[in-house]
Design an enzyme around this catalytic site. Structure first.
Site, PDB file in Angstrom:
ATOM      1  N   TYR A  22     -13.279 -21.102  36.832  1.00  0.00           N
ATOM      2  CA  TYR A  22     -14.546 -21.244  37.554  1.00  0.00           C
ATOM      3  C   TYR A  22     -15.236 -22.578  37.281  1.00  0.00           C
ATOM      4  O   TYR A  22     -14.851 -23.316  36.395  1.00  0.00           O
ATOM      5  CB  TYR A  22     -15.466 -20.050  37.350  1.00  0.00           C
ATOM      6  CG  TYR A  22     -15.942 -19.658  35.965  1.00  0.00           C
ATOM      7  CD1 TYR A  22     -16.015 -20.533  34.906  1.00  0.00           C
ATOM      8  CD2 TYR A  22     -16.361 -18.347  35.744  1.00  0.00           C
ATOM      9  CE1 TYR A  22     -16.502 -20.140  33.670  1.00  0.00           C
ATOM     10  CE2 TYR A  22     -16.846 -17.932  34.513  1.00  0.00           C
ATOM     11  CZ  TYR A  22     -16.919 -18.834  33.490  1.00  0.00           C
ATOM     12  OH  TYR A  22     -17.406 -18.430  32.263  1.00  0.00           O
ATOM     13  N   GLU A  23     -16.219 -22.861  38.114  1.00  0.00           N
ATOM     14  CA  GLU A  23     -16.904 -24.162  38.146  1.00  0.00           C
ATOM     15  C   GLU A  23     -15.943 -25.310  38.444  1.00  0.00           C
ATOM     16  O   GLU A  23     -16.104 -26.424  37.951  1.00  0.00           O
ATOM     17  CB  GLU A  23     -17.665 -24.441  36.838  1.00  0.00           C
ATOM     18  CG  GLU A  23     -18.678 -23.402  36.473  1.00  0.00           C
ATOM     19  CD  GLU A  23     -19.629 -23.053  37.602  1.00  0.00           C
ATOM     20  OE1 GLU A  23     -19.867 -23.918  38.457  1.00  0.00           O
ATOM     21  OE2 GLU A  23     -20.116 -21.917  37.632  1.00  0.00           O
ATOM     22  N   GLY A  24     -14.946 -25.048  39.255  1.00  0.00           N
ATOM     23  CA  GLY A  24     -13.924 -26.042  39.582  1.00  0.00           C
ATOM     24  C   GLY A  24     -12.755 -25.890  38.637  1.00  0.00           C
ATOM     25  O   GLY A  24     -12.894 -26.084  37.428  1.00  0.00           O
TER      26      GLY A  24
ATOM     27  N   ARG B  97     -20.573 -27.432  34.369  1.00  0.00           N
ATOM     28  CA  ARG B  97     -19.262 -27.884  33.895  1.00  0.00           C
ATOM     29  C   ARG B  97     -19.310 -28.284  32.425  1.00  0.00           C
ATOM     30  O   ARG B  97     -18.382 -27.996  31.675  1.00  0.00           O
ATOM     31  CB  ARG B  97     -18.763 -29.033  34.781  1.00  0.00           C
ATOM     32  CG  ARG B  97     -18.254 -28.527  36.118  1.00  0.00           C
ATOM     33  CD  ARG B  97     -17.936 -29.604  37.126  1.00  0.00           C
ATOM     34  NE  ARG B  97     -17.375 -28.984  38.324  1.00  0.00           N
ATOM     35  CZ  ARG B  97     -17.117 -29.618  39.456  1.00  0.00           C
ATOM     36  NH1 ARG B  97     -17.378 -30.922  39.552  1.00  0.00           N
ATOM     37  NH2 ARG B  97     -16.601 -28.988  40.488  1.00  0.00           N
TER      38      ARG B  97
END
Length: 573
Positions: A429-431, A294
């Site tokens: 992506y990655e949350g 993140r």
């Protein structure tokens, strides 16, 4: 256009804005002083300018492709990866025990952002490996570490993360991939994963997948998920690759951008894997990699924005059009007020986002070096802000870059649109950035807002001190921090998480907007003159900072008006 790595900007931020000196003053990082750090950033900048930047268009025009089960990467990417590997750029923050440099995450963050600015598609590959290295360092057995970490750290092998399934996107707990105990210390992994960045390549000896799966009898949801290391080729005890594992690439996704980065659908058919961490501890182990990613993805957004900004600036200096409104001007469109507004916005936003990311990295380093909980809390608070604001900034800056080019920005041959297409996924992506915002007002305020208020206190104290030299700007920052404090108190007081979530995105944006103003004020004070950083700070604080007022007003509306709309009310009349 020749890309220039923003080495000086990073050195200035580290020296004058985010307090990198505290990091190099610790026993853990005492060797990573100013001289060594400067040399590393300069060398990384050279790699980005001379080797990686020329690959930017190749990734878009010659995409990765799957032929007869083999992934073929874009022209020049194998050579680019070799330069990254041989330069040791994958292992900047990795433990020296396994061949890493053991340098601060702050240095890695700067290097990764410059690589993303030069060529985001290829920069994504080492970022995945770095995250896997950190996850294994924290959670894997000594046997796994001994075999895998030296190969991953050296770059001989690459790493990926496998979370998402077709029916289980952000709801990871809904995954259906299975793991069965083979009775010999290994597990048979079966299932299909989608959206696997750099799921395969044609330049590394092995590709090691961290795969989330569920053991028989495990409870439903995230508590029943375990993590497994599943390599493309099965290594022996000395780390030499052997026979192929029972996994393959089903297909590569056809994406809006990042065409040089192969995003794979992965199929596992009883593939051999090893448990990482305890049974049912998969999410805790994977979150180590995800939190690393993140921060890295936030820097991807900033990096892509930097590339877009430099391209737009070069075009604005060169493009002649219309009468120049500036006496003695160049005759180029950079003389026009609105073009200057766009360029100043791009530059000011990137500086703000870059400072937030670097402050995040400093907090991570100080947490590791001192084990003080306050630094860990600061790092946790800044991680969702870095990811969401960094990627939102990259998207915004890349979009403005197209606008600066005018009609030529809509023509693919100029390459301006590529930055906008490439960076768009970073907010997903990655949350997703919505999930980051929910995390901020949820988990990160579970301490009653203590970490958030501590940072607000620091900003407010600095603004008070800065009144002596920058009274107008300091006064505006002080007012902004006070309003942010009141909004944070409102968020903490909401017992309904839905009410918090309804305003989470504008709240995060406002917190980042005020933080950006604070860092710009720091730059103006440290510069001590009416130089370029002070002029940029004045632009940001006068023109962009005021957005926090509307954002916080939005954030504190609660959820009643959202749920007053019936589902049928969303239908077209």
């Amino acid at each position: 256009m020749s890309f220039r790595a923003p080495v000086q900007d990073y050195e200035y931020i580290m020296r004058h804005i985010v307090g990198y000196g505290k990091v190099s003053a610790t026993a853990r990082f005492e060797e990573a002083g100013e001289e060594l750090t400067s040399a590393i950033l300069t060398e990384a900048g050279r790699l980005c300018e001379e080797v990686l930047s020329p690959l930017q268009r190749n990734g878009d025009l010659d995409p990765a492709r799957l032929e007869d089960g083999v992934v073929h990467t874009s022209k020049g990417f194998a050579e680019g990866y070799k330069a990254i590997r041989e330069g040791g750029w994958i292992s900047v923050a990795a433990s020296p025990e396994y061949g890493g440099m053991g340098l601060p995450m702050t240095v890695t963050t700067a290097v990764n952002e410059m690589m993303s600015a030069a060529c985001l598609s290829i920069a994504l590959n080492p970022l995945m490996t770095q995250g896997q290295i950190e996850a294994l360092e924290h959670h894997a057995s000594e046997e796994i570490k001994a075999i895998y970490l030296p190969k991953l750290v050296s770059g001989e092998w690459c790493g990926t993360m496998n979370l998402t399934e077709a029916q289980a996107g952000s709801d990871v707990g809904a995954l259906s991939s299975k793991a069965e105990d083979n009775g010999d210390g290994t597990y048979a992994i079966t299932g299909q994963k989608i959206y696997i960045s750099w799921g395969d390549n044609d330049f590394s000896e092995n590709v090691c997948h961290l795969v989330l799966a569920r053991l028989p009898g495990a409870p439903a949801g995230t508590k029943g998920i375990s993590l497994f290391l599943v390599p493309k080729f099965l290594p022996d005890a000395s780390g030499e690759v052997g026979e192929a594992n029972s996994l393959h690439v089903v297909s590569l996704e056809h994406k809006l951008g990042l065409h040089g980065s192969p995003t794979a659908v992965m199929q596992y058919d009883g593939a051999t894997g090893w448990l990482v961490g305890p049974e049912g501890g998969g999410m805790a182990a994977m979150f180590t990699m995800m939190n690393n990613a993140r921060l890295g993805v936030g820097c991807q957004g900033i990096g892509a924005g930097e590339g877009a900004y430099q391209k737009a600036l070069a075009y604005a200096k060169d493009r002649k059009q219309g009468r120049t409104p500036v006496a003695g001007g160049t005759g180029a469109i950079i003389d026009h007020a609105d073009v200057r507004r766009m360029l100043a916005t791009m530059r000011a936003e990137l500086f703000a986002a870059r400072c937030i990311a670097m402050a995040n990295a400093v907090a991570i380093d100080m947490s590791h070096a001192t084990r003080e909980p306050d630094w860990a809390a600061r790092a946790a608070l800044l991680t969702p802000i870095t990811k969401a604001f960094g990627t939102d900034t990259g998207i915004k800056v890349a979009e403005i870059g197209v606008q600066v080019h005018g009609g030529m920005g809509f023509i693919e041959e100029t390459g301006a649109a590529q930055y906008s297409r490439d960076v768009r996924v970073t907010a997903i992506y990655e949350g997703t950035n919505g999930i980051q915002s929910m995390d901020l007002v949820g988990r990160k305020l579970m301490d009653g807002g203590e970490a958030a208020h501590t940072l607000i206190d620091e900003m407010q104290r600095f603004a008070e001190e800065a009144r002596a030299t920058r009274p107008l700007m300091a006064g505006l920052i002080w007012n902004a921090t006070e309003t942010l404090r009141e909004a944070t108190e409102w968020m903490v007081s909401q017992t309904s998480m839905t009410a918090r979530f309804a305003g989470s995105v504008p709240f995060l944006a406002a917190y980042a907007r005020v933080l950006g103003g604070y860092y710009h004020l720091c730059a103006a004070v440290s510069e001590g003159s009416n130089g370029p950083r002070t002029k940029l700070a004045r632009f940001y604080i006068n023109r962009l900072l005021p957005e926090y007022k509307a954002l916080l007003d939005h954030a504190m509306q609660g959820d009643a008006d959202l749920y007053a709309l019936d589902i049928e009310d969303f239908d077209v009349a």
